[in-house]
Design an enzyme around this catalytic site. Sequence first.
Site, short mmCIF file in Angstrom:
data_model
loop_
_atom_site.label_atom_id
_atom_site.label_comp_id
_atom_site.label_asym_id
_atom_site.label_seq_id
_atom_site.Cartn_x
_atom_site.Cartn_y
_atom_site.Cartn_z
N HIS A 36 -1.35 -1.14 -10.48
CA HIS A 36 -2.76 -0.73 -10.57
C HIS A 36 -3.00 0.27 -11.69
O HIS A 36 -4.15 0.52 -12.04
CB HIS A 36 -3.22 -0.13 -9.24
N GLU A 135 2.96 -3.00 3.16
CA GLU A 135 1.57 -2.58 3.07
C GLU A 135 0.62 -3.68 3.53
O GLU A 135 -0.45 -3.86 2.96
CB GLU A 135 1.24 -2.11 1.65
C1 3PY Z 1 -1.32 1.62 -1.10
O1 3PY Z 1 -1.56 2.62 -0.44
O2 3PY Z 1 -1.66 0.48 -0.78
C2 3PY Z 1 -0.62 1.74 -2.36
O3 3PY Z 1 -0.21 0.75 -2.92
C3 3PY Z 1 -0.45 3.10 -2.94
O4 3PY Z 1 -0.25 3.06 -4.29
MG MG Z 2 -0.99 -1.05 -2.27
#
Ligand code: 3PY
Ligand code: MG
Length: 235
Positions: A36, A135
């Site tokens: 990102h 994530e």
């Molecule tokens: C998230 O919190 O999804 C991240 O990838 C942090 O950079």
């Molecule tokens: Mg992330």
Amino acid sequence: MAKYAGRGLWHFLDSPAILATTSKMGFGWHGLDMQHGLWSEPQIISALAAAPKGNIAVRLRSGSYADIGFALDAGATHIMVPMVNTAEEAQEVAHAARYAPQGGRSWGPMSALFGAPVLNPQEANSRIHLSLMIESAEGLENLDAILGTPDIDSIFVGPVDLAMSLGTDVDSLFAAKDSPLGYMAKACHDRHIEVGAFAGSSVRASAFEALGYDWVATDTDMGLLKAGAAQALDG
Ligand code: 3PY
Ligand code: MG
């Protein structure tokens, strides 16, 4: 494998100058974000060639052989792979990050151009720190199977994407009675695998540390610039 610990700074801005300045300020590690952030491949090569060794992590765009091979060839010793959701994905990433016979990385020690020693494959393998980012709801559900994959050094939790995937927000993730954030730290430690997380503020860094996280991205270069600018204008 280098052990990771402590509070790190997350770099969205593709600036070796900001990296050089902040690396004298005592952060335990620095994360360069290709997913990102603005970091391009030439900037990563320059930053790794100039940087103090051993405390730079590169967050890749993906877990492809090409992205993993690029960062390792450029001299990264710690790579973070985003969005690892299944044990099969974890196995592919682990395979791409090590030379045979442990894995299937292609030979290309380009960092020797900048003075890094050319290590034999076994030594090179042993110096790599591989972090998988969990994530997503799917990654959380498969965490136990992912942790069973050989040659994983750390899990790095991305709370923003995780919260979004679970249909909630980061504050609610911390506040939940059986918070997945606490469960993830414990699951990693039960398997003797280190666990880190993206915090983004010192308050959140402390909250992760209280849950037992070994290392955290405390703040970001953009966050510190904005906070410093606001303070300068207020003062
Ligand atoms: C998230 O919190 O999804 C991240 O990838 C942090 O950079
Ligand atoms: Mg992330």
